[in-house]
Enzyme design. Structure first.
Site, PDB file in Angstrom:
ATOM      1  N   HIS A 119       0.934  -1.333  -0.121  1.00  0.00           N
ATOM      2  CA  HIS A 119       0.190   0.153   0.161  1.00  0.00           C
ATOM      3  C   HIS A 119       0.973   1.506   0.363  1.00  0.00           C
ATOM      4  O   HIS A 119       2.162   0.824   0.567  1.00  0.00           O
ATOM      5  CB  HIS A 119      -0.777  -0.111   1.742  1.00  0.00           C
ATOM      6  CG  HIS A 119      -1.372  -0.505   1.354  1.00  0.00           C
ATOM      7  ND1 HIS A 119      -1.290  -1.938   1.976  1.00  0.00           N
ATOM      8  CD2 HIS A 119      -3.317  -1.208   1.139  1.00  0.00           C
ATOM      9  CE1 HIS A 119      -2.384  -2.316   2.181  1.00  0.00           C
ATOM     10  NE2 HIS A 119      -3.537  -2.633   1.676  1.00  0.00           N
TER      11      HIS A 119
ATOM     12  N   ASP B 193       2.476   2.111   3.187  1.00  0.00           N
ATOM     13  CA  ASP B 193       3.900   0.893   4.833  1.00  0.00           C
ATOM     14  C   ASP B 193       4.392   1.174   3.763  1.00  0.00           C
ATOM     15  O   ASP B 193       5.739   1.324   4.712  1.00  0.00           O
ATOM     16  CB  ASP B 193       3.238  -0.412   3.177  1.00  0.00           C
ATOM     17  CG  ASP B 193       2.065  -0.644   3.087  1.00  0.00           C
ATOM     18  OD1 ASP B 193       1.155  -0.739   4.257  1.00  0.00           O
ATOM     19  OD2 ASP B 193       1.666  -1.440   2.647  1.00  0.00           O
TER      20      ASP B 193
ATOM     21  N   GLU C 193     -10.858  -6.630  -4.668  1.00  0.00           N
ATOM     22  CA  GLU C 193     -10.491  -7.673  -3.821  1.00  0.00           C
ATOM     23  C   GLU C 193     -11.869  -7.639  -3.260  1.00  0.00           C
ATOM     24  O   GLU C 193     -12.470  -6.863  -2.209  1.00  0.00           O
ATOM     25  CB  GLU C 193      -9.464  -7.327  -2.900  1.00  0.00           C
ATOM     26  CG  GLU C 193      -9.276  -8.605  -1.878  1.00  0.00           C
ATOM     27  CD  GLU C 193      -7.415  -8.059  -0.877  1.00  0.00           C
ATOM     28  OE1 GLU C 193      -7.208  -7.765  -1.612  1.00  0.00           O
ATOM     29  OE2 GLU C 193      -8.283  -8.893   0.156  1.00  0.00           O
TER      30      GLU C 193
ATOM     31  N   HIS D  13     -10.980 -13.771   2.924  1.00  0.00           N
ATOM     32  CA  HIS D  13     -12.557 -13.529   2.600  1.00  0.00           C
ATOM     33  C   HIS D  13     -13.189 -14.492   2.469  1.00  0.00           C
ATOM     34  O   HIS D  13     -14.404 -13.800   2.848  1.00  0.00           O
ATOM     35  CB  HIS D  13     -11.820 -12.530   1.974  1.00  0.00           C
ATOM     36  CG  HIS D  13     -11.606 -11.206   2.584  1.00  0.00           C
ATOM     37  ND1 HIS D  13     -10.913 -10.329   1.467  1.00  0.00           N
ATOM     38  CD2 HIS D  13     -10.336 -11.062   3.646  1.00  0.00           C
ATOM     39  CE1 HIS D  13     -10.606  -9.757   1.892  1.00  0.00           C
ATOM     40  NE2 HIS D  13      -9.746  -9.982   3.037  1.00  0.00           N
TER      41      HIS D  13
ATOM     42  N   ASP E 290      -4.705 -13.317  -3.004  1.00  0.00           N
ATOM     43  CA  ASP E 290      -4.612 -13.459  -1.525  1.00  0.00           C
ATOM     44  C   ASP E 290      -4.590 -14.979  -0.524  1.00  0.00           C
ATOM     45  O   ASP E 290      -5.800 -15.072   0.085  1.00  0.00           O
ATOM     46  CB  ASP E 290      -5.287 -12.315  -0.381  1.00  0.00           C
ATOM     47  CG  ASP E 290      -4.774 -10.839  -1.130  1.00  0.00           C
ATOM     48  OD1 ASP E 290      -3.653 -10.857  -2.098  1.00  0.00           O
ATOM     49  OD2 ASP E 290      -5.350 -10.002  -0.453  1.00  0.00           O
TER      50      ASP E 290
ATOM     51  N   ASP F 209     -10.844 -11.125  10.377  1.00  0.00           N
ATOM     52  CA  ASP F 209      -9.869 -11.432   9.198  1.00  0.00           C
ATOM     53  C   ASP F 209      -8.798 -11.884  10.151  1.00  0.00           C
ATOM     54  O   ASP F 209      -8.002 -10.940  10.275  1.00  0.00           O
ATOM     55  CB  ASP F 209      -9.532 -10.257   8.775  1.00  0.00           C
ATOM     56  CG  ASP F 209      -9.424 -10.715   7.230  1.00  0.00           C
ATOM     57  OD1 ASP F 209      -8.836 -11.333   6.656  1.00  0.00           O
ATOM     58  OD2 ASP F 209      -8.924  -9.209   6.076  1.00  0.00           O
TER      59      ASP F 209
ATOM     60  N   ASP G  47      -5.540 -13.983   8.749  1.00  0.00           N
ATOM     61  CA  ASP G  47      -4.850 -13.391   7.773  1.00  0.00           C
ATOM     62  C   ASP G  47      -3.623 -14.608   8.665  1.00  0.00           C
ATOM     63  O   ASP G  47      -2.181 -13.810   8.892  1.00  0.00           O
ATOM     64  CB  ASP G  47      -4.217 -12.370   7.737  1.00  0.00           C
ATOM     65  CG  ASP G  47      -5.108 -11.232   7.030  1.00  0.00           C
ATOM     66  OD1 ASP G  47      -5.862 -11.781   6.603  1.00  0.00           O
ATOM     67  OD2 ASP G  47      -5.351 -10.331   7.397  1.00  0.00           O
TER      68      ASP G  47
ATOM     69  N   ASP H 171      -0.826 -12.780   1.782  1.00  0.00           N
ATOM     70  CA  ASP H 171      -1.171 -11.183   2.656  1.00  0.00           C
ATOM     71  C   ASP H 171      -2.185 -12.101   4.393  1.00  0.00           C
ATOM     72  O   ASP H 171      -3.129 -12.312   4.525  1.00  0.00           O
ATOM     73  CB  ASP H 171      -2.605 -10.983   2.193  1.00  0.00           C
ATOM     74  CG  ASP H 171      -3.399  -9.457   2.577  1.00  0.00           C
ATOM     75  OD1 ASP H 171      -3.030  -9.602   3.826  1.00  0.00           O
ATOM     76  OD2 ASP H 171      -4.642  -9.028   2.393  1.00  0.00           O
TER      77      ASP H 171
HETATM   78  C1  XLS Z   1      -8.083  -7.114   3.976  1.00  0.00           C
HETATM   79  C2  XLS Z   1      -7.543  -7.515   2.494  1.00  0.00           C
HETATM   80  C3  XLS Z   1      -6.424  -5.784   2.298  1.00  0.00           C
HETATM   81  C4  XLS Z   1      -5.966  -6.118   0.581  1.00  0.00           C
HETATM   82  C5  XLS Z   1      -4.702  -4.577   0.133  1.00  0.00           C
HETATM   83  O1  XLS Z   1      -8.293  -7.270   4.451  1.00  0.00           O
HETATM   84  O2  XLS Z   1      -7.008  -8.126   2.659  1.00  0.00           O
HETATM   85  O3  XLS Z   1      -4.717  -6.233   3.364  1.00  0.00           O
HETATM   86  O4  XLS Z   1      -5.399  -7.225   0.447  1.00  0.00           O
HETATM   87  O5  XLS Z   1      -5.771  -3.302   0.677  1.00  0.00           O
HETATM   88 NI    NI Z   2      -6.119  -8.904   1.179  1.00  0.00          NI
HETATM   89 NI    NI Z   3      -7.983  -9.557   4.183  1.00  0.00          NI
END
Ligand code: XLS
Ligand code: NI
Ligand code: NI
Length: 442
Positions: free
Chosen positions: A103, A106, A234, A273, A298, A309, A311, A341
């Site tokens: 991003h 970042d 996304e 997601h 991702d 989320d 991750d 991600d």
């Molecule tokens: C958030 C998203 C984010 C996107 C990029 O849940 O996964 O990380 O991949 O903005």
């Molecule tokens: Ni993502």
């Molecule tokens: Ni995410």
């Protein structure tokens, strides 16, 4: 070169499934040919900047825990951003992942004004370009963080205030330009706060029209600057807002159809997601190929019982085999890839944990690729599926699909016909087939 990862002195190497070396690949063998392409070409791994380099382990209950000397390094914000970038590229190179993703915020600190933020980004894009040339790393995608700053509390493109829409447009323009300059293969738009909490204060129809206007401007700008990468939405069903507009692949498809944006935009599917939306990962991939909007992945994992989320790094070969199978069946990646991600658990505080997490994720995906590719090549699943639909390939099924029968005509036929013979769906047999392919791969 900096030395933020002194315990890893040479690039992570492939040692094979029998290796006990925690800093080696057991399945990811970059140059191994699988169905005509190398593993590296199939998988197109990317490391994300935000979770691995910009996050110190903070959560809503507590402060950062991770050993990340490059975060808030001494000196001015640009000097600190350069330290962080040096750490990131040292990691990308030692891991042997060919791509990365970021991003805008970042890699470059937000300034006191919009103009200063744009200047900061330009400086860090130059820095990134030099690192990329030196290390041979490539950019899978760039994106803009239009959700963290309080100005975006009510969304960016879907904000009730056009001034915020305009600010976000400026920010996305700069991030798309940066992605173009770095030769990015894609540009991603994750909705961020594009959604709502309550209809009591929200005009949902209007907000989605704003979102379409915004996306149309992004496509126009892409063409204006000659960016040849793919624009990706996304999907995510909720979090941070209760109702996110880009709920899942099907919602994105309907949105693109409604606003006449098909052909210009594809999807970046995140495993976690999909889970949050109540779908299997493989379902979302198949839905995207079916609609002609498959783009990128991702790669991460959620949890069946925790509804946010998480991750996590991918660890389930079974889940990922089913997803990779759909990806290969659909023809594989073109501009997309597998982007981690994913973040460490908050107690995994050592820098080396970043290597263990990515090695595990890459091995999981490589193993899944091997199983999926064998399933596909042998027709182990496609044969039984074709058998199941054989009637539709016959004369009668063909006539129905060509519109040669009417509802009342079929009623008349039903009056005279015997009860249809039922066939087994054979789900368990097929699950066992998948299990066997996973067991056997080498
Ligand atoms: C958030 C998203 C984010 C996107 C990029 O849940 O996964 O990380 O991949 O903005
Ligand atoms: Ni993502
Ligand atoms: Ni995410």
């Amino acid at each position: 070169m900096t030395d933020f990862f002194p315990n890893v002195t040479k690039p992570i190497a492939y040692e094979g499934p029998d290796s006990d070396n925690p800093l080696a690949f057991r399945w990811y063998d970059a140059d191994r040919i699988v169905a005509g392409k190398t593993m590296a070409e199939h998988l197109r791994f990317a490391v994300c900047y935000w979770h691995s380099f910009s996050w110190d382990g903070f959560d809503i209950f507590g402060a950062g825990t991770l050993d990340r000397p490059w975060i808030n390094a001494p000196g001015d914000p640009i000097a600190a951003a350069k330290q962080k970038m040096a750490a990131a590229f040292e990691f990308f190179e030692k891991l042997g992942a060919p791509f990365w993703s970021f991003h805008d915020r970042d890699i470059a600190p937000e300034g006191a004004s919009f103009a200063e933020s744009v200047r900061n980004l330009a400086i860090m894009v130059d820095e990134a370009q030099a690192h990329m040339e030196r290390t041979g790393r490539k950019l899978l995608w760039g994106t803009a963080n239009a959700f963290s700053n309080p100005r975006y509390q009510a969304g960016a493109a879907t904000n009730p205030d056009p001034e915020v829409f305009a600010y976000a447009a400026g920010q996305v323009c700069a991030a798309l330009d940066a992605t173009h300059r770095l030769g990015g293969a894609n540009y991603v738009l994750w909705g961020g706060r594009e959604g709502y909490e309550t209809l009591l204060n929200t005009d949902m129809v209007r907000e989605q029209e704003q979102l379409a206007r915004f996306l149309t401007m992004v496509i126009e700008h892409k063409k204006k600057i000659g960016f040849s990468g793919t624009i990706l939405l996304e999907p995510k069903p909720f979090e941070p807002t209760k109702h996110q507009y880009d709920y899942d692949v099907a919602a994105c498809h309907a949105f693109l159809e409604k606003f006449d944006l098909m052909g210009e935009v594809r999807t970046n599917i995140e495993v976690n997601h999909a889970t949050l939306a109540g779908h299997d990962f493989a379902h979302e991939v198949a839905a995207a190929f079916g609609a002609g909007i498959f783009g990128s992945i991702d790669a991460n994992a959620g949890d069946d019982r925790l509804g946010w989320d998480l991750d996590r790094f991918p660890v389930s070969v079974e889940q990922m085999t089913l997803g990779m199978y759909e990806i290969l069946k659909g023809g594989g990646f073109s501009t997309g890839g597998l982007m981690f991600d994913a973040k460490l658990r908050r107690q995994s505080i050592e820098r080396d944990d970043l290597f263990h997490a990515h090695i595990g994720g890459m091995d999981t995906m490589a193993r899944s690729l091997l199983a999926a590719s064998a399933l596909l090549q042998d027709g182990a699943l496609s044969g039984p599926v074709a058998d199941r639909y054989a009637g539709w390939d016959g004369d009668f099924g063909g006539q129905i699909m060509k519109g040669e029968h009417t509802l009342s005509g079929l009623r008349d036929r039903a009056v005279a016909m015997p009860e249809p013979v039922r066939a087994s769906g054979r789900q368990e047999v097929l699950e066992n087939v998948v299990a066997r392919y996973i067991e056997r791969i080498r």
